[in-house]
Design a protein around this motif. Sequence first.
Motif, mmCIF file in Angstrom:
data_model
loop_
_atom_site.group_PDB
_atom_site.id
_atom_site.type_symbol
_atom_site.label_atom_id
_atom_site.label_comp_id
_atom_site.label_asym_id
_atom_site.label_seq_id
_atom_site.Cartn_x
_atom_site.Cartn_y
_atom_site.Cartn_z
ATOM 1 N N LEU A 126 0.850 -1.192 0.000
ATOM 2 C CA LEU A 126 0.000 0.000 0.000
ATOM 3 C C LEU A 126 0.885 1.242 0.000
ATOM 4 N N ILE A 127 0.701 2.091 -1.005
ATOM 5 C CA ILE A 127 1.555 3.265 -1.173
ATOM 6 C C ILE A 127 0.705 4.522 -1.201
ATOM 7 N N ARG A 128 0.861 5.363 -0.180
ATOM 8 C CA ARG A 128 0.128 6.621 -0.102
ATOM 9 C C ARG A 128 0.829 7.667 -0.950
ATOM 10 N N THR A 129 0.071 8.324 -1.808
ATOM 11 C CA THR A 129 0.639 9.334 -2.696
ATOM 12 C C THR A 129 -0.377 10.456 -2.881
ATOM 13 N N ASP A 130 0.108 11.697 -3.000
ATOM 14 C CA ASP A 130 -0.814 12.828 -3.129
ATOM 15 C C ASP A 130 -1.650 12.744 -4.399
ATOM 16 N N ASP A 131 -1.037 12.292 -5.488
ATOM 17 C CA ASP A 131 -1.731 12.199 -6.776
ATOM 18 C C ASP A 131 -1.609 10.774 -7.289
ATOM 19 N N ALA A 132 -2.601 9.957 -6.970
ATOM 20 C CA ALA A 132 -2.547 8.532 -7.309
ATOM 21 C C ALA A 132 -2.543 8.306 -8.813
ATOM 22 N N LEU A 133 -3.280 9.126 -9.548
ATOM 23 C CA LEU A 133 -3.334 8.967 -11.001
ATOM 24 C C LEU A 133 -1.974 9.237 -11.630
ATOM 25 N N ALA A 134 -1.312 10.279 -11.175
ATOM 26 C CA ALA A 134 0.031 10.590 -11.689
ATOM 27 C C ALA A 134 1.016 9.478 -11.332
ATOM 28 N N ALA A 135 0.847 8.879 -10.147
ATOM 29 C CA ALA A 135 1.743 7.798 -9.728
ATOM 30 C C ALA A 135 1.638 6.600 -10.658
ATOM 31 N N VAL A 136 0.420 6.329 -11.143
ATOM 32 C CA VAL A 136 0.232 5.243 -12.114
ATOM 33 C C VAL A 136 0.963 5.579 -13.420
ATOM 34 N N GLN A 137 0.757 6.780 -13.915
ATOM 35 C CA GLN A 137 1.348 7.186 -15.188
ATOM 36 C C GLN A 137 2.870 7.246 -15.123
ATOM 37 N N THR A 151 -10.853 11.583 -16.562
ATOM 38 C CA THR A 151 -10.953 11.934 -17.985
ATOM 39 C C THR A 151 -9.692 11.579 -18.766
ATOM 40 N N SER A 152 -8.622 11.219 -18.067
ATOM 41 C CA SER A 152 -7.360 10.900 -18.740
ATOM 42 C C SER A 152 -7.516 9.665 -19.625
ATOM 43 N N THR A 153 -6.992 9.748 -20.835
ATOM 44 C CA THR A 153 -7.014 8.597 -21.756
ATOM 45 C C THR A 153 -5.719 7.796 -21.660
ATOM 46 N N ALA A 154 -4.805 8.236 -20.782
ATOM 47 C CA ALA A 154 -3.511 7.558 -20.649
ATOM 48 C C ALA A 154 -3.606 6.326 -19.768
ATOM 49 N N VAL A 155 -4.722 6.176 -19.037
ATOM 50 C CA VAL A 155 -4.889 5.038 -18.149
ATOM 51 C C VAL A 155 -6.177 4.309 -18.474
ATOM 52 N N ARG A 156 -6.213 3.050 -18.092
ATOM 53 C CA ARG A 156 -7.453 2.285 -18.190
ATOM 54 C C ARG A 156 -8.151 2.376 -16.843
ATOM 55 N N VAL A 157 -9.457 2.562 -16.849
ATOM 56 C CA VAL A 157 -10.227 2.742 -15.621
ATOM 57 C C VAL A 157 -11.279 1.641 -15.518
ATOM 58 N N VAL A 158 -11.321 0.977 -14.368
ATOM 59 C CA VAL A 158 -12.329 -0.055 -14.096
ATOM 60 C C VAL A 158 -13.170 0.421 -12.918
ATOM 61 N N HIS A 159 -14.445 0.718 -13.177
ATOM 62 C CA HIS A 159 -15.335 1.219 -12.131
ATOM 63 C C HIS A 159 -15.650 0.116 -11.128
ATOM 64 N N LEU A 267 -2.126 1.330 -16.222
ATOM 65 C CA LEU A 267 -1.712 1.593 -17.599
ATOM 66 C C LEU A 267 -2.327 0.557 -18.532
ATOM 67 N N PRO A 268 -2.885 0.981 -19.649
ATOM 68 C CA PRO A 268 -3.556 0.031 -20.554
ATOM 69 C C PRO A 268 -2.599 -0.966 -21.186
ATOM 70 N N ARG A 269 -1.334 -0.623 -21.265
ATOM 71 C CA ARG A 269 -0.379 -1.536 -21.897
ATOM 72 C C ARG A 269 0.135 -2.604 -20.932
ATOM 73 N N ALA A 270 -0.268 -2.497 -19.667
ATOM 74 C CA ALA A 270 0.198 -3.471 -18.681
ATOM 75 C C ALA A 270 -0.370 -4.858 -18.984
ATOM 76 N N ARG A 271 0.508 -5.825 -19.275
ATOM 77 C CA ARG A 271 0.065 -7.192 -19.563
ATOM 78 C C ARG A 271 0.578 -8.115 -18.468
#
Length: 289
Positions: A126-137, A151-159, A267-271
């Motif tokens: 578990l990693i606490r970060t101020d901007d979780a979306l930026a941490a993924v990117q 709204t970012s298209t750089a990541v894949r989002v699963v509701h 990230l959508p490219r994560a396999r």
Amino acid sequence: MGGLDSGRVELRHLRVFEAVARLKSFTQAADELTITQPALSRTIQQLEDALGVTLLDRSSRHVEATQAGRMFLDHVERVLAELERGFDAVRRQASIRLGFSWLLPDPWAQDTVALFERGTGTTVSLIRTDDALAAVQQGKVDVAVVRGHVTSTAVRVVHLFNESRVAVCSAHSPLADRSELDWAEVPRWPLVVNTASGTTGPWSWPAGEGPKTVVETTNYDEWIESLSADRGIGVIADVAIRRNIHPGVRFIALRGAPESPVALAFLPRARNAVLRRFVEAAVASAQNM
């Protein structure tokens, strides 16, 4: 006569042969391995051609291993068992880095981690970060819990699910004794916003209907301390009520507030098969809430 061309024998050949020999059926083996029967038959033929022997007797109603096939099966079973032990040992060393900017939803987070770790042997960090979306990117985490509309298209989002919202104010605020607040009343007060990961801001109302005064903060700690200092009011997911996040603030029920979506972002490219298992566990836990 040429020797064995070992370069032509792959792990898939061994798995297919073991399944057919164990189940004594091409049809059942194809179902178990989720491949077509013609593909399975071709794989067995490739293995027999590489070894130069017939491994399976197909003449009877049930497929039987030949003498050479039975001998080979003993070795294959030991190899596959040892390989599985190796896979388990490596999985125990692996971890999924789960990013979050503030309180994780409960009991979803606890259920997901338990389900995933029990099923895979892989640890969740578990990693606490101020901007979780930026941490993924930026590759600092493998997957992150994000709230609000992404709204970012750089990541894949699963509701996963939606959270109810509550208002938060200072213990010294004139609102502190209110038991309920209407969503339409919120813009009458200065609104304290976390610009990095907050889900409620001027954008949450139609143009011209939002708060006239906005107090911007850049992380969760600044946001909660600004509320405690009576700089304005804030809006947060109701999970905060159950976690007693700060002695200097009070919670007020909100009537008519839109729910806030909670999702996983990666990230959508994560396999990564392990990441895929984590997402599956997360969705399963969300459905059981």
